[in-house]
Scaffold this active site. Structure first.
Site, mmCIF file in Angstrom:
data_model
loop_
_atom_site.group_PDB
_atom_site.id
_atom_site.type_symbol
_atom_site.label_atom_id
_atom_site.label_comp_id
_atom_site.label_asym_id
_atom_site.label_seq_id
_atom_site.Cartn_x
_atom_site.Cartn_y
_atom_site.Cartn_z
ATOM 1 C CB SER A 165 -23.404 -12.690 38.244
ATOM 2 O OG SER A 165 -22.841 -13.911 38.696
ATOM 3 C CG ASP A 166 -27.411 -13.240 43.659
ATOM 4 O OD1 ASP A 166 -26.705 -14.083 44.239
ATOM 5 O OD2 ASP A 166 -28.398 -12.708 44.181
#
Length: 794
Positions: A312-313
């Site tokens: 994920s960011d």
């Protein structure tokens, strides 16, 4: 990914923990171990077998721990008095803006944490430390190279590979195992503050730079040695976001994704074998990327065969709840993201730690957790961390910001610089003619490195570079001419959220003072542009970075106007992270140089170009629009976007692929080996390039193509090849560029790549608007009279 914003002051706590860490190394080395070797610890076995064996031994909690970015590192304390909370404090300091931790101490800390995990945790699974490496290792003291947009303007993949080979060496020496780089998004709306992080607007150019960067980080072998780190291709996939706003919706079609935005990521996966891919914050067609099965599974894994892991960011999973409103809570976000193919929670780990309860309650299949853990463990085995988890502390000191890396940073800065205008041959400057040189502007004396930077151990401003270059041969006078913002100067300002434009009255007062200095000089160099507070990633609603204008901020244009009004020969040197609408400057200033953010050696490189020690060779990797009203304004647009706005010039200020030299180049005798090929054929194009000037120079030969008639609309031209060529004065060289059928492919009506028969215009020249043209016929196969004739081969 956003950087943590936490406060820490080292002092006594730092020294105490470093002492404990060193003692721990001695104690554990003496202890020894005689336990039988488990299959997962046997380096002679295939990685797949080792991963399978390890998974069978792990508890659910241990598997989820692999999926979480919030792992709590420990440092072994043989006295039993050490608290784990202190370790977390120290490790946060590694990423804190105010941290003064040296490369030596950073390596010691990571070794200590690694030793704790290897020798005190149940299974001895090593830590995989992550770090930012956008244009240099984002840790104090490391070498800072030109920002990515600047590296893109070199059009030099070999140089980019060298840069990131150096970056990976510094990162790995400090104990980092994976770089959260490169950014291979396309920059098609310069209002976006993260334009500076990209390699430009073109899919092909960004692909070549992205592959070069990833191979610099990882090397070219499947097993990644200890002088390299795994790469993370990001952000998969930012499209053309509404209004140029970071994280905004990307309402673009599947065709546009496949023709443009997915192209660099496909190259990163299939050519460079990137170890990881980072999901982007935005939504595409209403589905946030972090839960988008089509993007993360159908395209990335099933179509492209990606074998790495998806992260994920930062806070990207939380955004599913509080921004996108597609998940009820963290547990719901974790369930949706894991199912879509996000393997790693890059935040505080709080989202994916909910998976423990969700699996136990039957809401999430155990198999999905196993799948994600296996992907992450596979990369740890590729990195050789189970066999070689520690780093050489002395080597970290030796390689970080070494003389060799400083020299490379200077070379990269020299190639980054783009000469946009040179009316009357004002440049290069001659100190015999100009005895007093005024250096003015808010960016003249400060070193601006761009986003994702830390304090460089060595850095040179434009002012200092000019002073060092001219020595006693000329007098250099300086005035700031007004600050742009009230923020801290340089990289530190990137962390401020309450930035405002500097007081207008004070700016004008400073402008008048600078003009008085200019009047004393024979020539004026005005250094203007942006800084880390006005041009950066915007991750909150009130956070600067994205802009609704591309004009110079504050009183900078007024400064240029008043200096020009003195009648002194004037040069504008731009330092910025996106193309700016410098209409007045383009019309009235005789010499304009674009530097982007040049890195720590920028001042030395700037002076070398200004005084002719280096002949500029950079080419623009983005289009310079005249105003935001012309956006989007990229060169490879569709033919129907051919209408002008009323009362304005619709052409760009400076086109894609443009850049001048202190010499001139002529293109002639453009020809093809074969003017007609089959659908699966290939040919080579040749062109004679002559240096028609009086000094040696480097030209970037660019090749574009356009299909005249196609079943799906095609861009007016698209880049399909380029080559840097060094030519002596008067020298002519034949440049050969391969042209394969894959370069002629388009996305057909069925969303698959296809080459259609027809006439292609092949264009070669020194920019996207200055080209020679030749026709290439692509023929359908001849199957004899009757059946099959006239059909398109796919």
């Amino acid at each position: 990914m956003r950087a943590p914003e936490r406060e820490w002051r080292g002092g006594e706590a730092m020294r105490r923990i470093l002492t404990i860490a060193v003692v721990a190394v001695v104690v554990m080395t003496a202890a020894g171990a005689t336990a039988p070797v488990a299959p997962y610890k046997n380096p002679k076995l295939p990685i797949e077998e080792r991963v399978s064996d390890l998974l069978k031994r792990m508890t659910l909690e241990e598997k989820v721990d692999q999926l979480c970015g919030g792992h709590k590192y420990g440092i072994l304390d043989p006295t039993g008095q050490y608290k784990a909370e202190d370790a977390a404090t120290v490790f946060r300091a590694l990423y804190n803006v105010d941290s003064k931790i040296t490369p030596h101490d950073a390596a010691v800390l990571r070794n200590a944490a690694q030793r704790y995990e290897m020798e005190k945790s149940r299974l001895g699974i090593p830590v995989m430390f992550l770090g930012e490496g956008l244009h240099g290792f984002m840790e104090n003291g490391s070498t800072s190279f030109p920002q990515a947009l600047g590296l893109g303007s070199t059009w030099d993949p070999e140089l980019v590979n060298q840069v990131f080979t150096a970056v990976s060496d510094e990162m790995s020496a400090a104990g980092i195992n994976e770089a959260l780089s490169p950014v291979i998004d396309l920059a098609r709306d310069p209002r976006w503050g993260r334009t500076e992080e990209t390699y430009g607007e073109d899919p092909y150019l960004v692909s070549r730079m992205g592959v070069a960067a990833i191979e610099g980080f990882q090397g070219t072998n499947y097993l990644i040695d200890r002088h390299h780190v795994a790469a993370t291709a990001k952000h998969f996939v930012h499209g053309y976001m509404e209004g140029g706003r970071n994280t905004g919706p990307s309402n673009i079609s599947e065709r546009e994704l496949r023709e443009s935005y997915l192209v660099p990521f496909k190259a990163a996966v299939q050519e460079a074998k990137t170890g990881s891919v980072m999901a982007s914050y935005n939504e595409i067609d209403g589905i946030p990327v972090h839960i988008n099965h089509w993007i993360l599974d159908t395209v990335l894994r099933k179509e492209w065969g990606f074998k790495g892991y998806v992260m994920s960011d930062g806070e990207g999973l939380q955004m599913l709840v509080h921004t996108h409103h597609v998940a009820e809570d963290k547990a719901d976000a974790a369930r949706l993201a894991l199912a879509a193919g996000v393997d790693y929670d890059l935040s505080d780990g709080s989202v994916y730690r909910t998976l423990i309860d969700s699996v136990k309650s039957g809401k999430v299949p155990q198999a999905e957790v196993d799948r994600a853990a296996a992907r992450i463990l596979t990369l740890k085995f590729r990195l050789g961390l189970f066999e070689n988890p520690y780093v050489d502390v002395d080597y970290a000191v030796k390689t970080t910001n070494s003389a060799e890396h400083q020299k490379l940073a200077e070379k990269a800065a020299e190639e980054t610089i783009v000469l946009l205008k040179n009316e009357g041959g004002l440049l290069p400057l001659d100190t015999a003619k100009y005895k007093t040189i005024a250096v003015l502007g808010p960016n003249a004396a400060d070193v601006h490195l761009g986003g994702y930077s830390r304090e460089a151990a060595h850095k040179v401003s434009v002012l200092d570079g000019i002073k060092a270059r001219v020595g006693s041969s000329a007098t250099v006078v300086y005035a700031e001419g007004g600050k742009i913002t009230d923020a801290k100067e340089g990289w530190a300002g990137w962390y401020q959220n309450d930035v405002k434009l500097a007081d207008p009255a004070k700016q004008l007062e400073d402008v008048h003072a600078a003009v008085e200095v200019a009047k004393q000089a024979d020539v004026a160099i005005v250094v203007v542009g942006e800084n880390e507070t006005t041009n950066r990633e915007a991750w909150a609603e009130n956070h600067l970075g994205d802009r609704d204008s591309l004009d110079l901020l504050g009183a900078q244009e007024e400064l240029v106007r008043e200096v020009v009004a003195t009648g002194k020969p004037t040069i504008v040197f731009l330092l910025n992270g996106r193309p700016l609408s410098i209409n007045y400057i383009a019309k009235n200033v005789p010499a304009i140089v674009e530097g982007w953010y040049l890195g720590q050696e920028g001042g030395t490189a700037a002076a070398a170009v200004l005084f002719g020690d280096v002949n500029p060779s950079g080419k623009t990797d983005v289009t310079f629009p005249r105003s935001v009203g012309q956006l989007p304004d990229y060169y490879n647009h569709k033919p129907s976007r051919n209408r002008s706005y009323a009362f304005v010039d619709n052409s760009p200020l400076y086109p894609f692929g443009y850049g001048m030299s202190y010499t001139t180049f002529k293109y002639s005798n453009l020809r093809l080996d074969a003017a007609s090929i089959g659908l699966n054929g290939a040919t080579t194009i040749h062109v004679d390039v002559t240096n028609t000037g009086a000094r040696a120079g480097t030209e970037v030969v660019e090749m574009y193509v356009h299909q005249r008639i196609a079943s799906v609309t095609q861009p007016v031209k698209k880049l399909i090849g380029f080559r840097r060529v060094m030519l002596g004065a008067g020298e002519t060289r034949t440049v050969d560029l391969a042209l394969g059928h894959e370069s002629l492919a388009m996305i057909g009506g069925d969303m698959k790549a296809v080459v259609e028969p027809g006439t292609f215009e092949v264009m070669v020249g020194g920019s996207s608007v200055e080209t020679e043209k030749v026709e290439l016929k692509v023929q359908r196969p001849t199957l004899g009279a009757g059946a099959g004739v006239g059909k398109t081969q796919k």
